[in-house]
Scaffold this motif. Structure first.
Motif, PDB file in Angstrom:
ATOM      1  N   LYS A   1      38.935  56.708  48.800  1.00  0.00           N
ATOM      2  CA  LYS A   1      38.344  56.103  47.721  1.00  0.00           C
ATOM      3  C   LYS A   1      39.637  54.912  47.075  1.00  0.00           C
ATOM      4  CE  LYS A   1      35.446  58.323  45.527  1.00  0.00           C
ATOM      5  NZ  LYS A   1      35.023  59.611  44.601  1.00  0.00           N
ATOM      6  N   SER A   2      39.987  55.087  46.808  1.00  0.00           N
ATOM      7  CA  SER A   2      41.552  54.372  46.337  1.00  0.00           C
ATOM      8  C   SER A   2      41.252  53.231  46.952  1.00  0.00           C
ATOM      9  CB  SER A   2      42.423  55.065  45.944  1.00  0.00           C
ATOM     10  OG  SER A   2      42.192  55.613  44.754  1.00  0.00           O
ATOM     11  N   THR A   3      41.663  53.140  48.759  1.00  0.00           N
ATOM     12  CA  THR A   3      41.614  51.865  49.411  1.00  0.00           C
ATOM     13  C   THR A   3      40.857  51.144  49.186  1.00  0.00           C
ATOM     14  OG1 THR A   3      43.566  53.579  50.709  1.00  0.00           O
ATOM     15  CG2 THR A   3      42.654  51.809  51.711  1.00  0.00           C
ATOM     16  N   LEU A   4      39.616  51.985  49.139  1.00  0.00           N
ATOM     17  CA  LEU A   4      38.092  50.968  49.374  1.00  0.00           C
ATOM     18  C   LEU A   4      38.318  50.440  47.881  1.00  0.00           C
ATOM     19  CD1 LEU A   4      36.112  53.831  51.524  1.00  0.00           C
ATOM     20  CD2 LEU A   4      37.655  51.811  52.086  1.00  0.00           C
ATOM     21  N   SER A   5      38.656  50.998  47.087  1.00  0.00           N
ATOM     22  CA  SER A   5      37.987  50.371  45.684  1.00  0.00           C
ATOM     23  C   SER A   5      39.097  48.974  45.408  1.00  0.00           C
ATOM     24  CB  SER A   5      38.019  50.985  44.394  1.00  0.00           C
ATOM     25  OG  SER A   5      39.751  51.472  44.507  1.00  0.00           O
ATOM     26  N   GLN A   6      40.529  49.609  45.362  1.00  0.00           N
ATOM     27  CA  GLN A   6      41.630  48.381  46.158  1.00  0.00           C
ATOM     28  C   GLN A   6      41.146  47.192  46.785  1.00  0.00           C
ATOM     29  OE1 GLN A   6      44.718  48.252  43.707  1.00  0.00           O
ATOM     30  NE2 GLN A   6      44.521  46.307  44.325  1.00  0.00           N
ATOM     31  N   PHE A   7      40.627  47.173  47.801  1.00  0.00           N
ATOM     32  CA  PHE A   7      40.290  46.049  48.381  1.00  0.00           C
ATOM     33  C   PHE A   7      38.985  45.381  48.279  1.00  0.00           C
ATOM     34  CE2 PHE A   7      41.787  48.353  53.275  1.00  0.00           C
ATOM     35  CZ  PHE A   7      43.019  47.901  52.902  1.00  0.00           C
ATOM     36  N   SER A   8      38.726  46.684  47.292  1.00  0.00           N
ATOM     37  CA  SER A   8      37.663  45.386  47.175  1.00  0.00           C
ATOM     38  C   SER A   8      37.815  44.858  46.075  1.00  0.00           C
ATOM     39  CB  SER A   8      36.025  46.912  46.053  1.00  0.00           C
ATOM     40  OG  SER A   8      35.122  46.242  45.532  1.00  0.00           O
ATOM     41  N   GLU A   9      38.561  44.823  45.357  1.00  0.00           N
ATOM     42  CA  GLU A   9      39.431  44.676  44.125  1.00  0.00           C
ATOM     43  C   GLU A   9      40.223  42.872  44.963  1.00  0.00           C
ATOM     44  OE1 GLU A   9      42.022  46.727  41.408  1.00  0.00           O
ATOM     45  OE2 GLU A   9      40.021  48.271  41.291  1.00  0.00           O
ATOM     46  N   ASP A  10      40.980  43.086  45.793  1.00  0.00           N
ATOM     47  CA  ASP A  10      41.161  41.786  46.462  1.00  0.00           C
ATOM     48  C   ASP A  10      40.749  41.283  46.472  1.00  0.00           C
ATOM     49  OD1 ASP A  10      44.083  43.477  45.961  1.00  0.00           O
ATOM     50  OD2 ASP A  10      43.641  44.837  47.934  1.00  0.00           O
ATOM     51  N   ARG A  11      38.789  41.854  47.500  1.00  0.00           N
ATOM     52  CA  ARG A  11      37.906  40.557  48.001  1.00  0.00           C
ATOM     53  C   ARG A  11      37.289  39.858  46.508  1.00  0.00           C
ATOM     54  NH1 ARG A  11      35.078  43.609  50.143  1.00  0.00           N
ATOM     55  NH2 ARG A  11      34.109  44.205  48.293  1.00  0.00           N
ATOM     56  N   GLN A  12      37.490  40.711  45.289  1.00  0.00           N
ATOM     57  CA  GLN A  12      37.151  40.147  44.039  1.00  0.00           C
ATOM     58  C   GLN A  12      37.777  38.844  43.678  1.00  0.00           C
ATOM     59  OE1 GLN A  12      35.846  42.343  41.475  1.00  0.00           O
ATOM     60  NE2 GLN A  12      34.056  43.306  42.963  1.00  0.00           N
ATOM     61  N   HIS A  13      39.358  39.545  43.750  1.00  0.00           N
ATOM     62  CA  HIS A  13      40.341  37.832  43.301  1.00  0.00           C
ATOM     63  C   HIS A  13      40.052  36.746  44.014  1.00  0.00           C
ATOM     64  CE1 HIS A  13      41.928  40.500  40.151  1.00  0.00           C
ATOM     65  NE2 HIS A  13      41.798  41.756  40.503  1.00  0.00           N
ATOM     66  N   LEU A  14      40.201  37.190  45.631  1.00  0.00           N
ATOM     67  CA  LEU A  14      40.244  36.061  46.211  1.00  0.00           C
ATOM     68  C   LEU A  14      38.638  35.073  46.305  1.00  0.00           C
ATOM     69  CD1 LEU A  14      41.564  37.514  49.946  1.00  0.00           C
ATOM     70  CD2 LEU A  14      42.977  36.064  47.516  1.00  0.00           C
ATOM     71  N   GLU A  15      37.884  35.750  46.346  1.00  0.00           N
ATOM     72  CA  GLU A  15      36.766  35.027  45.770  1.00  0.00           C
ATOM     73  C   GLU A  15      36.696  34.345  44.555  1.00  0.00           C
ATOM     74  OE1 GLU A  15      33.851  38.216  45.933  1.00  0.00           O
ATOM     75  OE2 GLU A  15      33.819  37.920  48.315  1.00  0.00           O
ATOM     76  N   GLN A  16      37.259  35.391  43.240  1.00  0.00           N
ATOM     77  CA  GLN A  16      37.263  33.889  42.111  1.00  0.00           C
ATOM     78  C   GLN A  16      38.081  33.068  41.704  1.00  0.00           C
ATOM     79  OE1 GLN A  16      38.520  36.687  39.190  1.00  0.00           O
ATOM     80  NE2 GLN A  16      36.507  38.020  39.109  1.00  0.00           N
ATOM     81  N   HIS A  17      38.843  33.061  43.146  1.00  0.00           N
ATOM     82  CA  HIS A  17      40.724  31.937  42.986  1.00  0.00           C
ATOM     83  C   HIS A  17      39.596  30.950  44.252  1.00  0.00           C
ATOM     84  CE1 HIS A  17      44.171  29.654  43.488  1.00  0.00           C
ATOM     85  NE2 HIS A  17      43.362  30.316  45.204  1.00  0.00           N
ATOM     86  N   ARG A  18      38.523  31.525  44.880  1.00  0.00           N
ATOM     87  CA  ARG A  18      37.965  30.428  46.007  1.00  0.00           C
ATOM     88  C   ARG A  18      37.234  29.255  45.036  1.00  0.00           C
ATOM     89  NH1 ARG A  18      35.067  32.559  50.926  1.00  0.00           N
ATOM     90  NH2 ARG A  18      36.259  33.839  50.557  1.00  0.00           N
ATOM     91  N   GLU A  19      36.178  30.290  43.900  1.00  0.00           N
ATOM     92  CA  GLU A  19      35.296  29.615  43.475  1.00  0.00           C
ATOM     93  C   GLU A  19      36.281  28.105  42.037  1.00  0.00           C
ATOM     94  OE1 GLU A  19      33.374  32.584  41.297  1.00  0.00           O
ATOM     95  OE2 GLU A  19      32.108  32.767  42.961  1.00  0.00           O
ATOM     96  N   THR A  20      36.925  28.648  41.546  1.00  0.00           N
ATOM     97  CA  THR A  20      38.412  28.344  40.807  1.00  0.00           C
ATOM     98  C   THR A  20      39.239  26.689  41.719  1.00  0.00           C
ATOM     99  OG1 THR A  20      40.173  29.289  41.176  1.00  0.00           O
ATOM    100  CG2 THR A  20      38.516  29.784  39.591  1.00  0.00           C
ATOM    101  N   SER A  21      38.928  26.675  43.090  1.00  0.00           N
ATOM    102  CA  SER A  21      40.020  25.895  43.750  1.00  0.00           C
ATOM    103  C   SER A  21      38.830  24.129  44.188  1.00  0.00           C
ATOM    104  CB  SER A  21      40.525  26.230  44.645  1.00  0.00           C
ATOM    105  OG  SER A  21      41.715  27.456  44.373  1.00  0.00           O
TER     106      SER A  21
END
Length: 131
Positions: free
Chosen positions: A111-131
Protein backbone atom coordinates in the motif's frame (compact mmCIF):
# COMPACT_ATOMS: atom_id res chain seq x y z
CA UNK A 1 42.00 31.07 -16.70
CA UNK A 2 38.27 31.23 -15.84
CA UNK A 3 36.26 28.18 -16.76
CA UNK A 4 33.43 28.90 -19.16
CA UNK A 5 30.61 26.41 -19.16
CA UNK A 6 29.09 26.23 -22.56
CA UNK A 7 25.55 25.11 -23.28
CA UNK A 8 26.67 21.54 -23.85
CA UNK A 9 28.42 21.32 -20.48
CA UNK A 10 25.40 22.82 -18.68
CA UNK A 11 23.04 20.43 -20.47
CA UNK A 12 25.28 17.49 -19.64
CA UNK A 13 25.48 18.54 -15.97
CA UNK A 14 21.72 19.05 -15.72
CA UNK A 15 20.97 15.68 -17.31
CA UNK A 16 23.49 14.02 -15.00
CA UNK A 17 21.71 15.59 -11.99
CA UNK A 18 18.30 14.44 -13.28
CA UNK A 19 19.55 10.90 -13.85
CA UNK A 20 21.17 10.84 -10.40
CA UNK A 21 17.91 12.03 -8.81
CA UNK A 22 15.93 9.41 -10.70
CA UNK A 23 18.32 6.66 -9.60
CA UNK A 24 18.13 7.81 -5.97
CA UNK A 25 14.32 7.96 -6.10
CA UNK A 26 14.18 4.52 -7.73
CA UNK A 27 16.48 3.06 -5.10
CA UNK A 28 14.33 4.53 -2.31
CA UNK A 29 11.17 3.09 -3.87
CA UNK A 30 12.82 -0.30 -4.31
CA UNK A 31 13.94 -0.36 -0.67
CA UNK A 32 10.39 0.56 0.43
CA UNK A 33 9.04 -2.24 -1.77
CA UNK A 34 11.40 -4.81 -0.22
CA UNK A 35 10.66 -3.71 3.35
CA UNK A 36 6.91 -3.88 2.76
CA UNK A 37 7.22 -7.29 1.13
CA UNK A 38 9.19 -8.65 4.09
CA UNK A 39 6.67 -7.21 6.57
CA UNK A 40 3.78 -8.70 4.64
CA UNK A 41 5.48 -12.10 4.48
CA UNK A 42 6.13 -12.24 8.22
CA UNK A 43 2.60 -11.02 8.98
CA UNK A 44 1.14 -13.68 6.70
CA UNK A 45 3.21 -16.47 8.25
CA UNK A 46 2.20 -15.46 11.78
CA UNK A 47 -1.42 -15.20 10.72
CA UNK A 48 -1.35 -18.67 9.14
CA UNK A 49 0.26 -20.29 12.17
CA UNK A 50 -2.18 -18.69 14.62
CA UNK A 51 -5.15 -19.47 12.38
CA UNK A 52 -4.09 -23.12 12.13
CA UNK A 53 -3.75 -23.51 15.89
CA UNK A 54 -7.06 -21.71 16.46
CA UNK A 55 -8.84 -23.92 13.93
CA UNK A 56 -7.44 -27.06 15.55
CA UNK A 57 -8.51 -26.01 19.04
CA UNK A 58 -11.95 -24.91 17.86
CA UNK A 59 -12.45 -28.17 15.99
CA UNK A 60 -11.65 -30.18 19.13
CA UNK A 61 -13.94 -27.99 21.19
CA UNK A 62 -16.82 -28.27 18.73
CA UNK A 63 -16.39 -32.03 18.53
CA UNK A 64 -16.54 -32.34 22.29
CA UNK A 65 -19.58 -30.05 22.48
CA UNK A 66 -21.42 -32.07 19.84
CA UNK A 67 -20.61 -35.27 21.68
CA UNK A 68 -21.93 -33.77 24.90
CA UNK A 69 -25.18 -32.65 23.24
CA UNK A 70 -25.78 -36.01 21.59
CA UNK A 71 -25.10 -37.88 24.84
CA UNK A 72 -27.48 -35.55 26.73
CA UNK A 73 -30.31 -36.24 24.27
CA UNK A 74 -29.42 -39.89 23.50
CA UNK A 75 -32.60 -41.38 24.90
CA UNK A 76 -35.17 -38.89 23.56
CA UNK A 77 -34.02 -36.79 20.58
CA UNK A 78 -30.58 -37.86 19.45
CA UNK A 79 -31.25 -37.36 15.70
CA UNK A 80 -32.72 -33.91 16.26
CA UNK A 81 -29.75 -32.90 18.44
CA UNK A 82 -27.29 -34.10 15.81
CA UNK A 83 -29.23 -32.29 13.04
CA UNK A 84 -29.40 -28.98 14.93
CA UNK A 85 -25.71 -29.16 15.85
CA UNK A 86 -24.78 -29.90 12.24
CA UNK A 87 -26.93 -27.03 10.96
CA UNK A 88 -25.35 -24.59 13.39
CA UNK A 89 -21.85 -25.72 12.39
CA UNK A 90 -22.61 -25.38 8.69
CA UNK A 91 -24.09 -21.90 9.21
CA UNK A 92 -21.06 -20.77 11.22
CA UNK A 93 -18.71 -22.21 8.61
CA UNK A 94 -20.48 -20.32 5.83
CA UNK A 95 -20.42 -17.11 7.88
CA UNK A 96 -16.68 -17.46 8.47
CA UNK A 97 -16.05 -18.23 4.79
CA UNK A 98 -17.93 -15.07 3.84
CA UNK A 99 -15.80 -13.05 6.31
CA UNK A 100 -12.55 -14.51 4.98
CA UNK A 101 -13.63 -13.61 1.45
CA UNK A 102 -14.28 -10.00 2.52
CA UNK A 103 -10.87 -9.79 4.19
CA UNK A 104 -9.12 -11.28 1.15
CA UNK A 105 -10.66 -8.67 -1.16
CA UNK A 106 -9.26 -5.80 0.91
CA UNK A 107 -6.00 -4.67 -0.69
CA UNK A 108 -3.12 -4.30 1.76
CA UNK A 109 -0.09 -5.55 -0.13
CA UNK A 110 2.42 -2.78 -0.93
CA UNK A 111 0.00 0.00 0.00
CA UNK A 112 2.76 2.50 0.91
CA UNK A 113 4.79 1.75 -2.20
CA UNK A 114 1.79 2.26 -4.47
CA UNK A 115 0.83 5.51 -2.73
CA UNK A 116 4.41 6.75 -3.06
CA UNK A 117 4.40 5.97 -6.78
CA UNK A 118 1.10 7.84 -7.07
CA UNK A 119 2.58 10.87 -5.33
CA UNK A 120 5.61 10.75 -7.63
CA UNK A 121 3.36 10.66 -10.68
CA UNK A 122 1.36 13.64 -9.40
CA UNK A 123 4.54 15.65 -8.80
CA UNK A 124 5.77 14.86 -12.30
CA UNK A 125 2.44 15.86 -13.83
CA UNK A 126 2.44 19.15 -11.87
CA UNK A 127 6.00 19.83 -12.97
CA UNK A 128 5.06 19.09 -16.58
CA UNK A 129 2.07 21.48 -16.41
CA UNK A 130 4.19 24.33 -14.98
CA UNK A 131 6.91 23.88 -17.59
Amino acid sequence: MPQNDGPFERLFGASRNVISSMINAGETRLRLFVVELEEERSRLMLMLILAGIAMLLIAFGIGMLMLLIVVMFWEDHRLMAMGIASGILIALGLLLAWRVRAIARRPSLLKSTLSQFSEDRQHLEQHRETS
